[in-house]
Design a protein around this motif. Structure first.
Motif, PDB file in Angstrom:
ATOM      1  N   VAL A 101       0.932  -1.419  -0.488  1.00  0.00           N
ATOM      2  CA  VAL A 101       0.288   0.291  -0.124  1.00  0.00           C
ATOM      3  C   VAL A 101       0.734   1.174  -0.274  1.00  0.00           C
ATOM      4  O   VAL A 101       0.514   2.112  -0.267  1.00  0.00           O
ATOM      5  N   GLU A 102       2.074   1.205   0.756  1.00  0.00           N
ATOM      6  CA  GLU A 102       2.670   1.951   0.529  1.00  0.00           C
ATOM      7  C   GLU A 102       3.591   2.837  -0.363  1.00  0.00           C
ATOM      8  O   GLU A 102       4.230   3.653  -0.809  1.00  0.00           O
ATOM      9  N   LYS A 103       4.139   1.032  -0.867  1.00  0.00           N
ATOM     10  CA  LYS A 103       4.149   1.403  -2.158  1.00  0.00           C
ATOM     11  C   LYS A 103       4.062   1.991  -3.549  1.00  0.00           C
ATOM     12  O   LYS A 103       4.366   2.991  -3.980  1.00  0.00           O
ATOM     13  N   VAL A 104       2.787   1.567  -3.292  1.00  0.00           N
ATOM     14  CA  VAL A 104       1.709   2.206  -4.936  1.00  0.00           C
ATOM     15  C   VAL A 104       1.006   3.958  -3.973  1.00  0.00           C
ATOM     16  O   VAL A 104       1.494   4.367  -5.222  1.00  0.00           O
ATOM     17  N   LEU A 105       0.922   4.239  -2.824  1.00  0.00           N
ATOM     18  CA  LEU A 105       0.457   5.704  -2.877  1.00  0.00           C
ATOM     19  C   LEU A 105       2.095   6.380  -3.251  1.00  0.00           C
ATOM     20  O   LEU A 105       2.084   7.340  -4.099  1.00  0.00           O
ATOM     21  N   TYR A 106       3.285   5.644  -2.137  1.00  0.00           N
ATOM     22  CA  TYR A 106       4.652   6.865  -3.191  1.00  0.00           C
ATOM     23  C   TYR A 106       4.482   6.916  -4.720  1.00  0.00           C
ATOM     24  O   TYR A 106       4.785   7.800  -5.217  1.00  0.00           O
ATOM     25  N   THR A 107       3.826   6.235  -5.366  1.00  0.00           N
ATOM     26  CA  THR A 107       4.963   5.984  -6.817  1.00  0.00           C
ATOM     27  C   THR A 107       3.847   6.938  -7.689  1.00  0.00           C
ATOM     28  O   THR A 107       3.737   7.378  -8.083  1.00  0.00           O
ATOM     29  N   ILE A 108       2.519   6.432  -6.999  1.00  0.00           N
ATOM     30  CA  ILE A 108       1.113   6.798  -7.646  1.00  0.00           C
ATOM     31  C   ILE A 108       0.978   8.392  -7.423  1.00  0.00           C
ATOM     32  O   ILE A 108      -0.574   9.034  -8.278  1.00  0.00           O
ATOM     33  N   ASP A 109       1.154   8.904  -6.730  1.00  0.00           N
ATOM     34  CA  ASP A 109       0.517  10.255  -6.028  1.00  0.00           C
ATOM     35  C   ASP A 109       1.389  11.097  -7.164  1.00  0.00           C
ATOM     36  O   ASP A 109       0.338  12.228  -7.245  1.00  0.00           O
ATOM     37  N   GLU A 110       2.580  10.782  -7.519  1.00  0.00           N
ATOM     38  CA  GLU A 110       2.737  12.201  -8.918  1.00  0.00           C
ATOM     39  C   GLU A 110       2.708  12.220  -9.910  1.00  0.00           C
ATOM     40  O   GLU A 110       1.720  12.784 -10.578  1.00  0.00           O
ATOM     41  N   LEU A 111       2.359  10.524 -10.247  1.00  0.00           N
ATOM     42  CA  LEU A 111       2.082   9.904 -11.452  1.00  0.00           C
ATOM     43  C   LEU A 111      -0.103  10.240 -11.710  1.00  0.00           C
ATOM     44  O   LEU A 111      -0.114  11.515 -13.029  1.00  0.00           O
ATOM     45  N   THR A 112      -0.669  10.629 -10.830  1.00  0.00           N
ATOM     46  CA  THR A 112      -1.648  11.019 -10.991  1.00  0.00           C
ATOM     47  C   THR A 112      -1.379  12.795 -11.473  1.00  0.00           C
ATOM     48  O   THR A 112      -3.117  12.530 -11.912  1.00  0.00           O
ATOM     49  N   GLY A 113      -1.256  12.779 -10.375  1.00  0.00           N
ATOM     50  CA  GLY A 113      -0.568  14.584 -11.151  1.00  0.00           C
ATOM     51  C   GLY A 113      -0.409  14.632 -12.261  1.00  0.00           C
ATOM     52  O   GLY A 113      -0.853  15.381 -13.555  1.00  0.00           O
ATOM     53  N   LEU A 114       0.251  14.025 -13.444  1.00  0.00           N
ATOM     54  CA  LEU A 114       0.619  14.103 -14.005  1.00  0.00           C
ATOM     55  C   LEU A 114      -0.252  13.937 -15.528  1.00  0.00           C
ATOM     56  O   LEU A 114      -0.130  14.614 -16.257  1.00  0.00           O
ATOM     57  N   ILE A 115      -0.592  12.714 -15.198  1.00  0.00           N
ATOM     58  CA  ILE A 115      -1.862  12.453 -15.500  1.00  0.00           C
ATOM     59  C   ILE A 115      -2.782  12.948 -15.975  1.00  0.00           C
ATOM     60  O   ILE A 115      -3.481  13.245 -17.562  1.00  0.00           O
ATOM     61  N   THR A 116      -3.710  13.886 -14.844  1.00  0.00           N
ATOM     62  CA  THR A 116      -4.581  14.585 -14.901  1.00  0.00           C
ATOM     63  C   THR A 116      -4.448  16.448 -16.184  1.00  0.00           C
ATOM     64  O   THR A 116      -4.668  16.390 -16.668  1.00  0.00           O
ATOM     65  N   ALA A 117      -2.892  16.114 -15.957  1.00  0.00           N
ATOM     66  CA  ALA A 117      -1.915  17.546 -16.617  1.00  0.00           C
ATOM     67  C   ALA A 117      -1.998  17.408 -17.910  1.00  0.00           C
ATOM     68  O   ALA A 117      -2.935  17.963 -18.813  1.00  0.00           O
ATOM     69  N   ALA A 118      -1.465  16.186 -18.505  1.00  0.00           N
ATOM     70  CA  ALA A 118      -2.462  15.760 -19.602  1.00  0.00           C
ATOM     71  C   ALA A 118      -3.571  15.510 -20.618  1.00  0.00           C
ATOM     72  O   ALA A 118      -4.111  15.941 -21.314  1.00  0.00           O
ATOM     73  N   ALA A 119      -4.440  15.023 -19.649  1.00  0.00           N
ATOM     74  CA  ALA A 119      -5.567  14.950 -19.710  1.00  0.00           C
ATOM     75  C   ALA A 119      -6.364  16.423 -19.770  1.00  0.00           C
ATOM     76  O   ALA A 119      -6.978  16.796 -21.424  1.00  0.00           O
ATOM     77  N   TYR A 120      -5.240  17.530 -19.209  1.00  0.00           N
ATOM     78  CA  TYR A 120      -6.158  18.834 -19.107  1.00  0.00           C
ATOM     79  C   TYR A 120      -5.927  19.504 -20.854  1.00  0.00           C
ATOM     80  O   TYR A 120      -6.376  20.069 -21.396  1.00  0.00           O
ATOM     81  N   MET A 121      -5.140  19.039 -21.378  1.00  0.00           N
ATOM     82  CA  MET A 121      -4.493  19.626 -22.932  1.00  0.00           C
ATOM     83  C   MET A 121      -4.910  18.767 -23.615  1.00  0.00           C
ATOM     84  O   MET A 121      -4.706  19.162 -24.674  1.00  0.00           O
ATOM     85  N   ARG A 122      -5.803  17.860 -23.485  1.00  0.00           N
ATOM     86  CA  ARG A 122      -6.450  17.139 -24.864  1.00  0.00           C
ATOM     87  C   ARG A 122      -7.671  17.732 -25.012  1.00  0.00           C
ATOM     88  O   ARG A 122      -8.233  18.439 -24.452  1.00  0.00           O
ATOM     89  N   PRO A 123      -8.334  17.383 -26.009  1.00  0.00           N
ATOM     90  CA  PRO A 123      -9.658  18.537 -26.949  1.00  0.00           C
ATOM     91  C   PRO A 123     -10.084  17.647 -25.503  1.00  0.00           C
ATOM     92  O   PRO A 123     -11.372  18.520 -25.123  1.00  0.00           O
TER      93      PRO A 123
END
Length: 184
Positions: A101-123
């Protein structure tokens, strides 16, 4: 054990910013996705994801430490608190992510932010039509979502024993499951 309703109430007590609430929901969704994938307790993982940045809006200089204090005041289990603390490893805490649970949270916290930013760039401004390759391309562009610490994501992938593209794909799937709640 804390309930999602208790976690939600705490989150909203300390956070009013829409983007922080949506980030918490994104991380919750991805944590629930990974819990299902690993055969773990989906509610526990989701709740940990939901409250991981509990203190960030009001106490950014005391990030993680203030969350620990708040959760202890509310008599939360130590394993929940430890998991939350571990997502700040190497930045604001010395609590190393060891449990899944700790490894997943550590890994995906920043990544969800990147994915969100990438989604906002899409039409479409959505994760529903997002592809791993487009996120991977954004990942390799340091000026895109420059605040996202890519070294943490890569370190997390290594801790999970997963390739970056596989983690990106799992994150996208987890965010798709809660796309309406996060406006994507």
């Amino acid at each position: 054990m804390p309930t999602r309703e208790e976690a939600w109430a705490l989150l909203n007590k300390y956070n009013q910013t829409d983007s922080l609430i949506k980030h918490a929901l994104s991380v919750e969704g991805v944590m629930r996705h990974f819990a299902r994938k690993y055969g773990e307790d989906e509610d526990k993982w989701g709740i940990i994801g939901l409250i991981h940045d509990l203190d960030y809006e009001k106490y950014p200089e005391q990030h993680c430490a203030k969350t620990k204090e708040i959760l202890e005041e509310h008599h939360w289990p130590q394993d929940y608190i430890r998991a939350v603390m571990s997502h700040g490893y190497g930045l604001v805490t010395d609590v190393e992510p060891v449990e899944a649970v700790e490894k997943v949270l550590y890994t995906i916290d920043e990544l969800t932010g990147l994915i969100t930013a990438a989604a906002y760039m899409r039409p479409s401004r959505s994760v529903m039509d997002m592809e791993v390759k487009s996120v991977a391309k954004k990942f390799k562009t340091p000026s895109f979502a420059a605040g996202v610490d890519r070294s943490i994501i890569l370190n997390g992938c290594e801790r999970l024993g997963m390739e970056l593209n596989d983690v990106i794909g799992e994150c996208i799937e987890g965010m798709r499951a809660i796309a309406p709640a996060i406006g994507m």
